[in-house]
Design an enzyme around this catalytic site. Structure first.
Site, PDB file in Angstrom:
ATOM      1  N   ASP A 180     -21.809 -29.119  37.583  1.00  0.00           N
ATOM      2  CA  ASP A 180     -22.484 -29.891  36.456  1.00  0.00           C
ATOM      3  C   ASP A 180     -21.678 -30.715  35.463  1.00  0.00           C
ATOM      4  O   ASP A 180     -20.256 -30.381  35.658  1.00  0.00           O
ATOM      5  CB  ASP A 180     -22.869 -28.794  35.494  1.00  0.00           C
ATOM      6  N   HIS A 212     -28.845 -34.302  35.276  1.00  0.00           N
ATOM      7  CA  HIS A 212     -28.502 -33.347  34.133  1.00  0.00           C
ATOM      8  C   HIS A 212     -28.523 -33.937  32.759  1.00  0.00           C
ATOM      9  O   HIS A 212     -27.667 -33.271  32.112  1.00  0.00           O
ATOM     10  CB  HIS A 212     -27.034 -33.156  34.507  1.00  0.00           C
ATOM     11  N   HIS A 245     -26.549 -34.812  27.790  1.00  0.00           N
ATOM     12  CA  HIS A 245     -26.293 -33.496  27.917  1.00  0.00           C
ATOM     13  C   HIS A 245     -26.782 -32.635  26.675  1.00  0.00           C
ATOM     14  O   HIS A 245     -26.203 -31.993  25.802  1.00  0.00           O
ATOM     15  CB  HIS A 245     -24.754 -33.077  27.884  1.00  0.00           C
ATOM     16  N   HIS A 270     -18.447 -26.533  37.411  1.00  0.00           N
ATOM     17  CA  HIS A 270     -18.453 -27.916  36.731  1.00  0.00           C
ATOM     18  C   HIS A 270     -17.315 -28.852  37.210  1.00  0.00           C
ATOM     19  O   HIS A 270     -16.215 -28.315  37.777  1.00  0.00           O
ATOM     20  CB  HIS A 270     -18.062 -27.536  35.000  1.00  0.00           C
TER      21      HIS A 270
END
Length: 210
Positions: free
Chosen positions: A39, A90, A94, A180
């Site tokens: 991510d 995503h 954010h 991540h």
């Protein structure tokens, strides 16, 4: 991107609801399969490291990209695509779903779609949560959460515990692992990814995209 304790409470609540009722789960084929997911990136340094480690194990992964980082580092995005990995949305910025106006949230997701060079229905909300109106507006997306946290955001979690968690979930056909590829968590990702890849390789797991 840290949350205070109240946000943590809401995160756990929303995550449980989304995972139980709306999240995508791969079909359990009975094979020893791990779905590595990353991510927040792409960001320089850590993205190259992740790709190099995956290549060492002939592993494919799914990268949930923030549109702002794709815009800032297009060559890194192009590289992960060229190396045969899958991508998902995503959001562009954010966003924290429960505190964002739903139409603004949906617009931010569409903005990320526009900058990704490949069409994808895969979507992972930041922190794994979004509110009910956002779920409705994004109903054509395939929401992907995770079964196991790699520990790259949790310095208090021991590697042995993470590996046992991966084995237990994969045995049940629930092998989506969260990593991540961002500077914020780079130190732990660099520490844990090689060990987890080695463990899964020795155990005979295959690494597939979603």
């Amino acid at each position: 991107m840290r949350l205070d304790s109240f946000k943590h409470f809401k995160t756990d609540m929303y995550f449980g609801i989304v995972k139980s009722f709306l999240a995508y789960h791969p079909v359990n084929t009975g094979t020893k399969t791990v779905f590595l997911t990353f991510d927040d990136g792409p960001e320089p340094g850590i993205t190259e490291f992740v790709l190099e480690q995956l290549a060492l194990h002939q592993a494919k992964a799914t990268f949930f990209c923030c549109g702002c980082n794709v815009a800032a580092h297009p060559a890194l995005y192009d590289r992960l695509m060229a190396e045969g990995h899958a991508v998902g949305n995503h959001t562009y910025s954010h966003l924290y779903g429960p505190e964002t106006e739903p139409r603004h949230y949906a617009d931010d997701v569409r903005k990320c779609d526009e900058i990704l060079s490949t069409s994808t229905i895969l979507f992972r909300p930041p922190w794994g949560i979004l509110n009910f109106w956002e779920m409705f507006l994004l109903r054509k997306k395939r929401i992907v959460l995770w079964d196991v946290e790699s520990g790259d955001v949790r310095p208090d979690v021991e590697l042995t515990s993470i590996l046992a968690d991966i084995d237990a979930h994969t045995a049940k056909g629930q092998g989506i692992v969260l990593f991540h590829f961002s500077k914020e968590h780079e130190q732990r990702t660099r520490l844990l990814l090689p060990a987890i890849l080695e463990h899964c390789t020795i155990k005979g797991y295959s690494f597939e995209t979603l």
